[in-house]
Scaffold this motif. Structure first.
Motif: not given
Length: 354
Positions: A81-84, A87-90, A112-114, A145-146
């Protein structure tokens, strides 16, 4: 020399190369000064070449690791999962991940988070940092993959993997190929690369039938449109009065006070944001019983006296970095917006929108 004549009283040269450079200027030793500058330029060029070589070598190693991982079988119990942009869980991916944990707990989620945002993750969240070996191995072997944006161009679409594009708004602005006639909005977008990314989608989650038509025109490909509404908006139908009260308490909104959420965005035909609302005047007009939740801190100078005073009085709360935005909508009695597709999400609450 002029440098020596104009040197302030009590002046002390800095250390290092800058001190040497200034000393040569003061002495009028221009031939040695030019030689020193040339040596510095040469040294920087060498360092730049070495850094570029290291980056290139690192990219080759990562590519080799990714290609090796692609030869491994797809893990049917792994979801990424990845968002924005990591950026994080969102957003929609977060809502899907939460429902996945409920309906299919045997599937392991990895976010996936920075590195910068990893510290903000909920406790126990398994994650990978972009560019690391595990990051590429996870992307290579995951069944699902989302993302609410796109994964990097280098990500290969494996035949037995499922890519879900959830998006993160309703297209009030021009998006995708619709931007081709508007270079200021596109800002150098590579449309060929965009279409290659779109071709990896298996499913496109849509907020409404209007959005479905817009996505299919702006992002033409063979994916299946899921015209079922945004998962992130389910909370507007499941949250009760207790949840709303809890959110308002977290935001510092006193019981009995009215909350107005101001959430504008930039217009796609303008190079930058043009403020169209005087928040100080709005707060004065609304009165002491109203709190303004402002999700736009980078549009205004924080040193402006009227807004600083309003913040101190508790009449303006800066929520620009507050996540999730759905909680801000739950807390607000009304929405004031300008060109932001948040209006389509807030409409689910059946509360006033300006």
């Amino acid at each position: 020399s002029a440098a020596a004549r104009r040197r302030p009283e009590g002046y002390r040269r800095p250390g290092g190369p800058e001190g040497v450079r200034r000393a040569l200027l003061e002495e009028g030793a221009y031939t040695r000064y030019r030689a020193f500058q040339a040596a510095n330029h040469a040294r920087r060029a060498v360092r730049s070449t070495v850094r570029a070589g290291r980056r290139q070598a690192g990219a080759l190693i990562r590519d080799h690791q990714y290609r090796a991982a692609l030869r491994r079988p797809v893990d049917p119990h792994l979801a990424v999962f990845s968002a924005y942009w990591n950026r994080g869980v969102a957003c929609n991916p977060a809502a899907i991940a939460a429902k996945l944990a409920e309906l299919a707990p045997h599937i392991h989620p990895v976010w996936v988070v920075t590195a910068r945002n990893a510290a903000l993750l909920p406790p126990g969240t398994d994650h990978v940092v972009p560019g690391t070996r595990r990051y590429w191995e996870t992307l290579a072997t995951a069944k699902y993959l989302v993302n609410n944006v796109n994964f990097p161009n280098a990500v290969v679409k494996r035949p037995d993997a499922v890519h879900v594009q959830t998006h993160h708004g309703t297209p009030l602005k021009r998006m995708g190929l619709d931007q081709m006639a508007y270079p200021a909005a596109a800002q150098g977008l590579d449309f060929d690369a965009l279409l290659e990314r779109v071709d990896k989608w298996d499913y496109s989650v849509s907020a409404n039938s209007h959005t479905t038509r817009m996505w299919e025109r702006a992002y033409p490909s063979r994916y299946v449109s899921l015209d079922h509404g945004y998962p992130r908006n389910d909370v507007y139908y499941t949250a009760g009065a207790d949840e709303v009260r809890a959110v308002r308490e977290r935001l510092g909104i006193a019981p009995g006070r009215r909350a107005v959420l101001y959430a504008p965005t930039h217009r796609d035909y303008e190079a930058g944001f043009t403020p169209r609302l005087d928040l100080a005047a709005l707060a004065d007009r609304l009165g002491e019983d109203t709190v303004l939740l402002v999700r736009a801190h980078y549009f205004y100078d924080p040193g402006l006296t009227p807004l600083a005073g309003l913040r101190r009085s508790g009449r303006v709360i800066d929520v620009s970095s507050y996540d999730p935005v759905e909680e801000l909508c739950l807390a607000a009695d009304a929405l004031v917006t300008d060109y932001s597709s948040i209006m389509f999400d807030y409409a689910n609450l059946d509360r006033p929108i300006v």
